[in-house]
Design a protein around this motif. Sequence first.
Motif: not given
Ligand code: ADP
Lengths: 238, 403
Positions: A16-18, A23-27, A44-53
């Motif tokens: 969870v970011y923020g 609050e954003v639940v990224a994963m 997964g589409p952009s914003g799916a949470g791949k980078s977060t994972l």
């Molecule tokens: N540092 C951050 N702070 C707040 N929200 C974030 C941060 N990084 C990513 N997010 C949010 O988390 C969600 C997943 O992002 P991300 O993991 O980058 O997805 P992807 O790589 O699949 O495009 C998105 O809604 C993004 O806006």
Amino acid sequence: MSGSTITIDALGLTKVYGSGNAEVVAMRDVSFTLSSGEVVALLGPSGAGKSTLLTVVGLINTLTSGKLTIGNDLVTDGPIAKVDLRSYRRRFIGYVLQKANLIPFLTALENVQLALEINDVPARTARARALELLQYLGVDHRVDNLPHMLSGGEQQRVAVARALANRPRLVLADEPTAALDSVRGRQVMELFRSVAHEHGTTVLVATHDHRALDVFDRILEMEDGVLQSDHRNSEKAG
Amino acid sequence: MNLAVRDIRHNLSRFSLTAVGIGMLLMIVMGMGGIYRGLIEEATLLVDKIGADLWVVQYGTRGPFAEISRIPRNLEDRLRAVPGVRQARAFATYAVQREFRDKPLRMQVQGLSWPDDKGEWLPLIAGRRLGAAHYEMIADKILGLQLGDRLTLGKNHFTVVGITSGMSSMAGDGLAFFTLLDALEIQYDYSGEAVRLERKARRSRLARIDIGNTLPTFLERTELPSASLPAIARPPVSAVLVQLEPGADRDAVLATLSGWTDVSVFTRDGQKELLLKGVVDRARRQLGLFRALLIIISAVIMALILYTLTLEKLHDIAMLKLIGARNSVILSLILQQALLLGLLGYLFAFYLGQWVFPRFPRRVVIMQDDLLFLALIVAAISVLSSALGIWKAMRVEPNEVVS
Ligand SMILES: Nc1ncnc2c1ncn2[C@@H]1O[C@H](COP(=O)(O)OP(=O)(O)O)[C@@H](O)[C@H]1O
Ligand SMILES: [Mg+2]
């Protein structure tokens, strides 16, 4: 390919970011295992949470909750690190990011050599191994050039060499081919596969490039922070 | 692999410019220290060079440098009679500012007690010491005079027969040495009209008092120069310098002289203390304070430079952390650059100073100890001022590379 040894065991990963309104639940509650020698695509589409994972598994992002085990070590339990994360990254994990992020004041060779030297490989050995890797990746004519003199593709291949330098157990790549043309992109993906199959490295690649999917053994699909599917690759190449 | 050196190599011209900038700043710090030392050296130079054991001055004064002291010249003879005294010579000093070749010439006149003192102790770089009782002078090279130059002072012409080096007054003016009689004559030079008026005044004074009427011959005497008038003392001198016999008991001589109620006596160290604690004290403290401020300013500027250098590398530092580099790798990158910048700046300051400082109008004395002290300070500044950058670098998260 062995496929039997479990390298990564992810259990209920949540990020969870923020907080509050922002609050954003990224994963959310993502669980999976990865075996050694496996090449896995993360779609997964952009914003799916791949980078977060990837950043969570790569130990550069703190978990909100869940457990992550690498090999036999419980590495992080929720936000609490159970090992020295930096030393873990140094020894066991290689990264390839969307941009090469090479150190601008080091030559191609030095960028790879540095990754080895910070892992206590003596300078001579490090140099020889770096050269060998760059040869393997077809950028040996660029060894003494600074990154800004290299094309995007060349930079990315140097970054791949850097990620592989220490023969990590786990290679994480976040859209590594975004800056490459399809031929070069495919070459990098194939390189990952051969590294995985020859050295037993586990490779996890986030991508939305569907053209090279046949390279992968397995495909994970994410949407809105949730793992939607996890299946063996049916259209896998020979 | 040394990251610091490789980064510098990559940004060589900018790094060198920064080092030059810091070097110039450090040169000013160095110069300020040198001016401070120069002030002290100039203040005590004459006292040291003359080498007198005791300074005898007008009673109750702190002369002859800190304030005006006037004592009769015949004190020389009284002092010579004191047991333990080897030599006593009169000393006169005052500043004059004249024109020479259409430029102002400011000099501190020193009277040498000819023939006892011909200027043997002077550091001559050209010419000779005084060879005649009159009309010769020795000038310091900062006065810009040449051997053989002739100056008109008062009613007489003086020829430069010797040139010294490094002899300057507290005010930084060059010293000029004359025989004592010449020096006094220059100091007490009156125009013909002033002498005529004075004679008239004497006559009218005598006419108004009893003695003029009862002793008519006295009236004739008013025509003579004042030195020949019995009632009027010879021009006074500033001080009498006493040299003791080798092995003489200084305290015994001091005890004898303390009984003389017309003079005050200072030892050489006492005289130097009067100068340092009194005459140049404020200037000395002012320079000292200024130097301290400059050091602080240099530290702040260096901190800012090193901080920006680190900020620029923050992305690379995050990448280093991402691939697992230990803090020591990052620390030494920043610290080595800081120390190298300090070192190069210091060397630049040193060599530039060697060229610049001798061209200053007043003395700049760079002492070994001060150099060492400054080197330590620069090292300390380099380390401390990189602390800000290090603090920032330690805080950067590896995942900042991704964002
Ligand atoms: N540092 C951050 N702070 C707040 N929200 C974030 C941060 N990084 C990513 N997010 C949010 O988390 C969600 C997943 O992002 P991300 O993991 O980058 O997805 P992807 O790589 O699949 O495009 C998105 O809604 C993004 O806006
Ligand atoms: Mg992403």
